[in-house]
Scaffold this active site. Structure first.
Site, PDB file in Angstrom:
ATOM      1  N   ASP A   6      -5.198  -5.754 -29.482  1.00 43.42           N
ATOM      2  CA  ASP A   6      -5.221  -7.055 -30.172  1.00 43.42           C
ATOM      3  C   ASP A   6      -6.672  -7.450 -30.464  1.00 43.42           C
ATOM      4  OD1 ASP A   6      -2.730  -7.160 -28.202  1.00 43.42           O
ATOM      5  OD2 ASP A   6      -2.318  -8.708 -29.692  1.00 43.42           O
ATOM      6  N   GLU A  14      -5.830 -15.290 -34.089  1.00 44.86           N
ATOM      7  CA  GLU A  14      -5.109 -15.631 -32.852  1.00 44.86           C
ATOM      8  C   GLU A  14      -5.959 -15.522 -31.603  1.00 44.86           C
ATOM      9  OE1 GLU A  14      -1.613 -13.255 -32.043  1.00 44.86           O
ATOM     10  OE2 GLU A  14      -1.172 -14.375 -30.222  1.00 44.86           O
ATOM     11  N   ASP A  30      -3.270 -12.390 -37.700  1.00 48.95           N
ATOM     12  CA  ASP A  30      -2.636 -12.049 -36.423  1.00 48.95           C
ATOM     13  C   ASP A  30      -2.959 -10.582 -36.204  1.00 48.95           C
ATOM     14  OD1 ASP A  30       0.523 -12.909 -34.886  1.00 48.95           O
ATOM     15  OD2 ASP A  30      -1.104 -11.606 -34.207  1.00 48.95           O
ATOM     16  N   ILE A  82      -2.442  -8.345 -33.855  1.00 48.57           N
ATOM     17  CA  ILE A  82      -1.187  -7.630 -33.591  1.00 48.57           C
ATOM     18  C   ILE A  82      -0.117  -8.707 -33.485  1.00 48.57           C
ATOM     19  CG2 ILE A  82       0.197  -6.255 -32.004  1.00 48.57           C
ATOM     20  CD1 ILE A  82      -2.171  -4.669 -31.213  1.00 48.57           C
ATOM     21  N   ASP A  83       0.752  -8.737 -34.480  1.00 49.44           N
ATOM     22  CA  ASP A  83       1.898  -9.645 -34.375  1.00 49.44           C
ATOM     23  C   ASP A  83       3.045  -8.825 -33.782  1.00 49.44           C
ATOM     24  OD1 ASP A  83       3.379 -11.998 -34.672  1.00 49.44           O
ATOM     25  OD2 ASP A  83       4.334 -11.189 -36.455  1.00 49.44           O
ATOM     26  N   THR A 119       3.080  -8.335 -30.114  1.00 47.89           N
ATOM     27  CA  THR A 119       2.420  -7.593 -29.019  1.00 47.89           C
ATOM     28  C   THR A 119       3.459  -7.049 -28.042  1.00 47.89           C
ATOM     29  OG1 THR A 119       0.412  -8.922 -29.215  1.00 47.89           O
ATOM     30  CG2 THR A 119       0.722  -7.752 -27.150  1.00 47.89           C
ATOM     31  N   HIS A 127      12.098 -15.969 -28.222  1.00 42.42           N
ATOM     32  CA  HIS A 127      11.410 -16.452 -29.430  1.00 42.42           C
ATOM     33  C   HIS A 127      12.336 -17.142 -30.410  1.00 42.42           C
ATOM     34  CE1 HIS A 127       7.933 -13.310 -28.904  1.00 42.42           C
ATOM     35  NE2 HIS A 127       8.068 -14.119 -27.885  1.00 42.42           N
ATOM     36  N   SER A 137       8.024  -8.918 -34.738  1.00 45.60           N
ATOM     37  CA  SER A 137       6.905  -9.141 -35.677  1.00 45.60           C
ATOM     38  C   SER A 137       7.310  -9.481 -37.103  1.00 45.60           C
ATOM     39  CB  SER A 137       5.988  -7.909 -35.708  1.00 45.60           C
ATOM     40  OG  SER A 137       6.498  -6.932 -36.618  1.00 45.60           O
ATOM     41  N   LYS A 167       9.702  -8.019 -40.098  1.00 38.88           N
ATOM     42  CA  LYS A 167      10.982  -8.570 -40.600  1.00 38.88           C
ATOM     43  C   LYS A 167      10.815  -9.124 -42.009  1.00 38.88           C
ATOM     44  CE  LYS A 167      11.491 -11.241 -36.827  1.00 38.88           C
ATOM     45  NZ  LYS A 167      10.619 -10.605 -35.853  1.00 38.88           N
ATOM     46  N   ARG A 198      14.812 -17.884 -37.786  1.00 43.37           N
ATOM     47  CA  ARG A 198      13.936 -18.016 -36.615  1.00 43.37           C
ATOM     48  C   ARG A 198      13.977 -19.453 -36.116  1.00 43.37           C
ATOM     49  NH1 ARG A 198       9.548 -15.030 -35.157  1.00 43.37           N
ATOM     50  NH2 ARG A 198       8.255 -15.939 -33.523  1.00 43.37           N
ATOM     51  N   ASP A 258       1.424 -16.372 -37.598  1.00 44.96           N
ATOM     52  CA  ASP A 258       2.712 -15.703 -37.389  1.00 44.96           C
ATOM     53  C   ASP A 258       3.570 -15.674 -38.646  1.00 44.96           C
ATOM     54  OD1 ASP A 258       3.116 -16.659 -33.934  1.00 44.96           O
ATOM     55  OD2 ASP A 258       2.741 -14.688 -34.780  1.00 44.96           O
TER      56      ASP A 258
END
Ligand SMILES: Nc1ncnc2c1ncn2[C@@H]1O[C@H](COP(=O)(O)O)[C@@H](OP(=O)(O)O)[C@H]1O
Ligand SMILES: [Mg+2]
Ligand SMILES: [Mg+2]
Ligand SMILES: [Mg+2]
Length: 419
Positions: A113, A139, A201, A203-204, A206, A300, A324, A327, A341, A353
């Protein structure tokens, strides 16, 4: 726990106060000492003297559609996420449990990250059109790395970043540890309604990254409060459709790079380099034939609410759960019809995000709104203030989806507080 050093890559097992470093990263390869890059001031903490060396393979020249007002920014953004993806893949390939910190909000962060954020910031500074002030809303920050006990992980990040830069060959920058900390904190901008702000981000997903599943390097550009450009590097996403195969399909090339610029449509190309293909959301207009994406992590998104929405819509297929913003990319190219979501109460969505993923979908002909049908507003700083959750689909399904969402939320609220 004693360190066990094995050849060039040592596996060190160290425990320390704020995190456990389970694995050290490949040491900097002594064969390629970096050389000075003229455009970085000599005083910069990044640069240290080194002899010149032959220019090895550069990252492929990024393609850019003609007539795109943000063509130069798009090319820089693609190069940035592609280099960051190489770093992440080199860590994920043999990840045991990389140097993993848990942040105050208990979410995980890895050396990748941090490394990804540093490389994206570097490439943007080197390649994007110069602007009067470089603003990056990202982030990660260096707070945990400046604490006692973080020396080992900082060392690993420094080695990982320098190794990736040397292997790539585009720049001759050699980060000192102080330079690493400074570069991470390039991402401290608060963003906002005026001027240009990059949103990253690194690494979206993680958790997906640590599980060896899907993750994305998500980079967007906000100009005067609007997202005008977005790129999503999805190293583990097959280039072919993942359809209803529960997030995977066999035999396809893996590694997709989605990109979109306002008014110019959305495209996908392979992360290894291929001609970009225009993409568009699916044209399904009957929800019975639709499938929907949602977070892999139940923490989430409220899966009871999303299944009630799907039921009201008449969706037959089970949810496709992947980590992540991959999608958003899968939706944009028509692998599924809907993305739902609904974070649990009290969670505030961050702009990194969703900024890149949302423009990839809207430029592919889709619609992304909150539960009331309002567009997402990225002009309010680091957070998205929205109603309840985020929905994304094609234009044909959005009216019936919104209706189902509002009915399902009403029922859930009534059940939670009967009169
Ligand atoms: N309780 C929560 N509700 C909703 N999203 C959350 C969450 N906790 C973390 N997240 C966010 O969900 C993102 C991953 O999205 P997804 O669920 O689609 O995989 C995480 O990104 P990071 O992995 O960058 O931290 C994190 O920002
Ligand atoms: Mg995170
Ligand atoms: Mg994220
Ligand atoms: Mg992240």
């Amino acid at each position: 726990m004693a360190a066990a050093r094995v050849g060039l890559t040592s596996h060190a097992l160290h425990a320390s106060s704020s995190f456990t470093l389970v694995r050290r990263l490949p040491l900097l390869n002594p064969r390629y000492p970096p050389r000075i890059l003229p455009t970085y001031p000599r005083s910069s903490p990044y640069v240290s003297a080194a002899p010149a060396r032959p220019r090895p393979r550069r990252l492929r020249a990024m393609s850019q559609p003609a007539g795109n007002p943000y063509a130069a920014e798009l090319a820089a953004a693609k190069k940035a996420v592609a280099l960051a993806a190489r770093l992440c893949q080199s860590v994920q390939q043999d990840i045991l449990q990389s140097g993993v910190q848990s942040k105050p909000d208990k979410s995980p962060v890895t050396v990748a990250d941090y490394g990804s954020q540093i490389l994206v910031s570097l490439v943007l500074k080197m390649e994007a059109p110069p602007s009067d002030s470089f603003s990056l809303v990202a982030e990660e920050d260096s707070e945990e790395l400046r604490k006692d006990g973080a020396e080992e992980i900082l060392e690993s990040i420094t080695e990982l970043v320098n190794e990736t830069i040397v292997d790539d060959g585009s720049y001759s920058i050699f980060f000192s540890k102080e330079g690493i900390l400074t570069a991470i904190d390039d991402g401290k901008s608060e963003g906002g309604p005026s001027g240009q702000h990059w949103v990253l981000d690194p690494i979206d997903g993680t958790k997906g990254f640590l599980r060896g599943d899907q993750y994305a390097i998500a980079l967007a550009l906000i100009d005067e409060g609007k997202v005008v450009l977005g790129v999503l590097a999805c190293p583990n996403l097959p280039l072919g459709s993942i359809g209803n195969l529960n997030g995977s399909s066999s035999g396809d090339q893996v590694g997709a790079l989605f990109s979109a610029t306002i008014g110019c449509g959305a495209e996908v190309e392979s992360l290894q380099g291929s001609p970009p293909q225009k993409i568009s959301v699916c044209s399904i207009d009957n929800p019975v034939n639709a499938s929907f994406f949602e977070s892999y992590e139940a923490a989430h998104s409220m899966q009871d609410l999303t299944s009630s929405i799907a039921e009201k819509l008449g969706v037959q297929a089970p949810p496709v759960r992947i980590d992540s913003q991959a999608k958003y990319g899968a939706l944009a190219r028509g692998d599924g019809a809907i993305y739902l979501r609904f974070p649990h109460k009290g969670y505030r969505e961050k702009i990194w995000d969703h900024a890149a993923g949302s423009i990839v979908v809207t430029e592919a002909g889709g619609v992304v709104t909150d539960a009331s049908g309002n567009d997402l507003d990225f002009s309010k700083g680091r957070f998205l203030d929205l109603d309840t959750g985020i929905i994304a689909t094609n234009k044909q399904l959005m009216p019936s989806l919104l209706k189902a969402v509002q009915e399902a939320i009403k029922e859930k609220n009534q059940a939670a507080s009967p009169l």
